[in-house]
Design a protein around this motif. Structure first.
Motif, PDB file in Angstrom:
ATOM      1  N   LEU A 114      80.679 -20.318 134.183  1.00  0.00           N
ATOM      2  CA  LEU A 114      79.664 -20.107 135.206  1.00  0.00           C
ATOM      3  C   LEU A 114      79.671 -18.642 135.626  1.00  0.00           C
ATOM      4  N   ALA A 115      78.492 -18.071 135.826  1.00  0.00           N
ATOM      5  CA  ALA A 115      78.406 -16.644 136.149  1.00  0.00           C
ATOM      6  C   ALA A 115      77.242 -16.360 137.081  1.00  0.00           C
ATOM      7  N   ASP A 116      77.371 -15.256 137.840  1.00  0.00           N
ATOM      8  CA  ASP A 116      76.270 -14.732 138.645  1.00  0.00           C
ATOM      9  C   ASP A 116      75.503 -13.732 137.767  1.00  0.00           C
ATOM     10  N   ILE A 117      74.614 -12.975 138.333  1.00  0.00           N
ATOM     11  CA  ILE A 117      73.791 -12.068 137.524  1.00  0.00           C
ATOM     12  C   ILE A 117      74.648 -10.917 136.978  1.00  0.00           C
ATOM     13  N   PRO A 118      74.359 -10.452 135.788  1.00  0.00           N
ATOM     14  CA  PRO A 118      75.082  -9.302 135.221  1.00  0.00           C
ATOM     15  C   PRO A 118      74.995  -8.096 136.156  1.00  0.00           C
ATOM     16  N   GLY A 119      76.100  -7.359 136.249  1.00  0.00           N
ATOM     17  CA  GLY A 119      76.157  -6.195 137.122  1.00  0.00           C
ATOM     18  C   GLY A 119      76.748  -6.514 138.485  1.00  0.00           C
ATOM     19  N   SER A 120      76.844  -7.790 138.807  1.00  0.00           N
ATOM     20  CA  SER A 120      77.436  -8.171 140.095  1.00  0.00           C
ATOM     21  C   SER A 120      78.937  -8.373 139.938  1.00  0.00           C
ATOM     22  N   TYR A 121      79.609  -8.496 141.063  1.00  0.00           N
ATOM     23  CA  TYR A 121      81.058  -8.727 141.060  1.00  0.00           C
ATOM     24  C   TYR A 121      81.382  -9.920 141.957  1.00  0.00           C
ATOM     25  N   THR A 122      82.294 -10.756 141.486  1.00  0.00           N
ATOM     26  CA  THR A 122      82.691 -11.930 142.260  1.00  0.00           C
ATOM     27  C   THR A 122      84.210 -11.968 142.424  1.00  0.00           C
ATOM     28  N   ALA A 123      84.667 -12.658 143.468  1.00  0.00           N
ATOM     29  CA  ALA A 123      86.101 -12.806 143.732  1.00  0.00           C
ATOM     30  C   ALA A 123      86.387 -14.236 144.159  1.00  0.00           C
ATOM     31  N   GLN A 124      87.633 -14.660 143.999  1.00  0.00           N
ATOM     32  CA  GLN A 124      88.052 -16.031 144.315  1.00  0.00           C
ATOM     33  C   GLN A 124      89.490 -16.040 144.839  1.00  0.00           C
ATOM     34  N   PHE A 125      89.732 -16.824 145.886  1.00  0.00           N
ATOM     35  CA  PHE A 125      91.092 -17.116 146.351  1.00  0.00           C
ATOM     36  C   PHE A 125      91.155 -18.604 146.676  1.00  0.00           C
ATOM     37  N   GLY A 158      97.618 -28.000 134.843  1.00  0.00           N
ATOM     38  CA  GLY A 158      96.695 -28.906 135.524  1.00  0.00           C
ATOM     39  C   GLY A 158      95.287 -28.799 134.987  1.00  0.00           C
ATOM     40  N   PHE A 159      94.986 -27.679 134.368  1.00  0.00           N
ATOM     41  CA  PHE A 159      93.712 -27.409 133.695  1.00  0.00           C
ATOM     42  C   PHE A 159      93.862 -26.069 132.984  1.00  0.00           C
ATOM     43  N   PRO A 160      92.973 -25.731 132.077  1.00  0.00           N
ATOM     44  CA  PRO A 160      93.109 -24.468 131.335  1.00  0.00           C
ATOM     45  C   PRO A 160      93.052 -23.249 132.260  1.00  0.00           C
ATOM     46  N   THR A 161      93.797 -22.216 131.909  1.00  0.00           N
ATOM     47  CA  THR A 161      93.805 -20.972 132.676  1.00  0.00           C
ATOM     48  C   THR A 161      92.430 -20.331 132.658  1.00  0.00           C
ATOM     49  N   GLY A 162      91.888 -20.086 133.843  1.00  0.00           N
ATOM     50  CA  GLY A 162      90.601 -19.413 133.940  1.00  0.00           C
ATOM     51  C   GLY A 162      90.804 -17.931 134.181  1.00  0.00           C
ATOM     52  N   LEU A 163      90.154 -17.109 133.353  1.00  0.00           N
ATOM     53  CA  LEU A 163      90.209 -15.649 133.490  1.00  0.00           C
ATOM     54  C   LEU A 163      88.781 -15.127 133.426  1.00  0.00           C
ATOM     55  N   CYS A 164      88.190 -14.886 134.573  1.00  0.00           N
ATOM     56  CA  CYS A 164      86.783 -14.497 134.632  1.00  0.00           C
ATOM     57  C   CYS A 164      86.652 -13.056 135.117  1.00  0.00           C
ATOM     58  N   LEU A 165      85.854 -12.288 134.395  1.00  0.00           N
ATOM     59  CA  LEU A 165      85.682 -10.866 134.715  1.00  0.00           C
ATOM     60  C   LEU A 165      84.334 -10.598 135.373  1.00  0.00           C
ATOM     61  N   ASN A 166      84.401  -9.836 136.457  1.00  0.00           N
ATOM     62  CA  ASN A 166      83.200  -9.288 137.079  1.00  0.00           C
ATOM     63  C   ASN A 166      82.196 -10.362 137.497  1.00  0.00           C
ATOM     64  N   HIS A 167      80.995 -10.399 136.884  1.00  0.00           N
ATOM     65  CA  HIS A 167      80.002 -11.391 137.294  1.00  0.00           C
ATOM     66  C   HIS A 167      80.349 -12.790 136.822  1.00  0.00           C
ATOM     67  N   GLN A 168      81.220 -12.907 135.781  1.00  0.00           N
ATOM     68  CA  GLN A 168      81.720 -14.228 135.409  1.00  0.00           C
ATOM     69  C   GLN A 168      82.523 -14.750 136.594  1.00  0.00           C
ATOM     70  N   THR A 169      82.250 -15.960 137.007  1.00  0.00           N
ATOM     71  CA  THR A 169      82.804 -16.444 138.270  1.00  0.00           C
ATOM     72  C   THR A 169      83.840 -17.548 138.109  1.00  0.00           C
ATOM     73  N   ALA A 170      83.584 -18.484 137.230  1.00  0.00           N
ATOM     74  CA  ALA A 170      84.500 -19.626 137.087  1.00  0.00           C
ATOM     75  C   ALA A 170      84.408 -20.199 135.673  1.00  0.00           C
ATOM     76  N   HIS A 171      85.463 -20.873 135.286  1.00  0.00           N
ATOM     77  CA  HIS A 171      85.494 -21.700 134.078  1.00  0.00           C
ATOM     78  C   HIS A 171      85.310 -20.921 132.776  1.00  0.00           C
ATOM     79  N   TYR A 172      85.961 -19.774 132.671  1.00  0.00           N
ATOM     80  CA  TYR A 172      86.031 -19.117 131.369  1.00  0.00           C
ATOM     81  C   TYR A 172      87.491 -19.034 130.939  1.00  0.00           C
ATOM     82  N   THR A 173      87.764 -19.419 129.699  1.00  0.00           N
ATOM     83  CA  THR A 173      89.098 -19.259 129.117  1.00  0.00           C
ATOM     84  C   THR A 173      88.921 -18.838 127.678  1.00  0.00           C
ATOM     85  N   PRO A 174      89.775 -17.961 127.151  1.00  0.00           N
ATOM     86  CA  PRO A 174      89.645 -17.536 125.760  1.00  0.00           C
ATOM     87  C   PRO A 174      89.959 -18.683 124.809  1.00  0.00           C
TER      88      PRO A 174
END
Length: 468
Positions: free
Chosen positions: A437-448, A206-222
């Motif tokens: 899209l990302a929050d500030i470095p050093g922060s952690y984000t989660a999504q469900f 339905g769209f590319p697989t998003g795999l975001c680490l830590n402060h990265q929050t959405a819309h990252y794919t390798p």
């Protein structure tokens, strides 16, 4: 797949045997004999019966005919049974009843009846109004069995794939291998590999697989050309992917962590998402759903390496409705209180997702490109100066339509030297580009996230599973 908040755009049939033609066997009279006994075809007087009424003759002949017919039927039935017994039974192919790991057994083989599991059903908290009933008449497709089975099948593909991800993904793997494992599984379960022209439009990602680490929050794919990113023990990874069948998209996401430090962060966001799902319903205002989400999320805090952080809702990305071949349908549900009086309506499909963070709660664009999507409002006739741009546009329309795709998907189709053509399409507002899209470095984000449908009397959470 989250939707950007408008106010933060700058952040962007078998027959039986026939009768014999000759006479009957075993003492029965030949066919038609009784007709020759009387000129008009009746068994009248003139026999040997002294009473002259022919009753005994009639009864005897009738009994003989019944005996003959019964003999014929028995012989025919016996012959039919002998013929049936002589047929050799075909051996049916053995169909696996369980999914493999990684998932590669076609979903149609696991559900041969074509009936896929119904999603979780939740009762509404409010009785629907007459206005909602009127709106329902305009959304009869929600009662269409094909529509429902498309969504339920797509949801089952998502569940089986994520079960494999949750059981097998471990630190030390590259994000590319994880993304490709997810996408290969989805395509295998659907039976659509997407390599032939138009196949991806029938069913696929339905769209590319998003795999975001830590402060990265959405819309990252390798993507091709990027340095491999290795999943680490201390990472918090958001896994967001969609599955579509005939353009009906299931959008669902979850977060993985391998360190119990982040358990409360994940619990906060999962609770907020479930609260949003529970609150959603026909005639419910978006502002009420948003307020319930914020209240649930902000009731949590998380301690990370000796420091306590309140869990904040992310403010400039939202939940959203889903339309045919369109991941973001136009309605947005923020995670913070607002004054939006827009109502959720019967027949609508929503992706209820939330993002929580230990950071500022305002996302910014990061370098790179997540993916591309054909602009819904792009003019039908546009002069594109580059031949590569015109060829690329035809490839996009034939294989993706308005489904969001990424560079890996183009190169999988064998498309080469497309960057200049892509830039031309973007500059002419024919294709939209999406950044991480990302929050500030050093922060952690989660999504469900879960996808649900507002039925007439209840809501069905298509993507609900045993995991969350």
């Amino acid at each position: 797949m989250g939707s950007r908040t408008p106010g933060y755009e700058d952040h962007r049939n078998h027959d039986g045997p026939s009768e014999a033609n000759g006479g009957v066997q075993d003492g029965g009279k030949p066919r038609g004999t009784h007709m020759s006994q009387d000129g008009d075809g009746c068994l009248g007087a003139g026999g040997d019966d002294e009473d002259g009424d022919g009753e005994n003759d009639f009864n005897g002949q009738e009994a003989s005919l019944r005996l003959a017919n019964a003999t014929l039927s028995a012989d025919a039935e016996g012959a039919q049974k002998k013929r049936k017994k002589s047929k050799k039974k075909k051996r049916s192919a053995t169909v696996p009843l369980k999914q493999s790991s990684p998932p590669r057994v076609l979903l149609d083989n696991l559900y041969p009846s074509g009936d896929y599991p119904e999603g979780e059903v939740q009762a509404y908290t409010k009785v629907k109004t007459a206005a909602a009933e009127a709106l329902y008449e305009a959304r009869q497709y929600t009662k269409d069995e094909e529509f429902l089975q498309n969504y339920r099948q797509a949801a089952e593909v998502h569940r089986q794939t994520r079960k494999w991800v949750q059981e097998t993904v471990k630190p030390g793997q590259t994000l590319l291998s994880i993304a490709e494992g997810i996408e290969d599984s989805v395509r295998a379960l659907l039976g659509h590999l997407g390599l032939e022209t138009g196949d991806s439009l029938k069913a696929g990602m339905g769209f590319p697989t998003g795999l975001c680490l830590n402060h990265q929050t959405a819309h990252y794919t390798p993507n091709p050309g990027q340095k491999d990113v290795i999943l680490q023990q201390q990472d918090v990874m958001k896994v967001d992917y969609g599955v579509h069948i005939n353009g009906w998209i299931v959008d669902s996401a979850f977060t993985m962590s391998f360190d119990p430090t982040y358990d409360n962060l994940l619990a906060a966001v999962k609770d907020a998402t479930n609260t949003g799902i529970k609150t959603a319903g026909i005639d419910v205002r978006i502002c009420d759903v948003s307020a319930a989400i914020q209240e649930a999320m902000e009731s949590y805090e998380v301690e990370i390496r000796g420091k306590t952080f309140p869990v904040k809702p992310v403010r400039n990305i939202t939940a959203h409705d889903i339309k045919h071949y369109r991941i973001h349908g136009g309605k947005s549900i923020p995670f913070v209180k607002n004054s939006d009086q827009t109502k959720m309506e019967e027949g609508e499909v929503f992706a209820i997702e939330t993002f929580g963070t230990t950071g500022r709660g305002i996302l910014r664009d990061e370098d790179g490109v997540y993916g591309y999507g054909l602009n819904y409002d792009a003019p039908s006739a546009v002069s594109i100066p580059l031949a590569s741009g015109r060829r690329l546009l035809r490839t996009i329309k034939d294989n993706f339509g308005t489904i969001v795709f990424c560079r890996r998907y183009l190169e999988r189709l064998g498309v080469e030297r497309y960057l200049a053509g892509m830039n031309s399409l973007i500059s002419n507002d024919i294709v939209d580009s999406y950044q991480p899209l990302a929050d500030i470095p050093g922060s952690y984000t989660a999504q469900f996230e879960h996808t649900l449908l507002l039925h007439e009397t209840h809501k069905e959470i298509f993507s609900r599973g045993e995991d969350y």
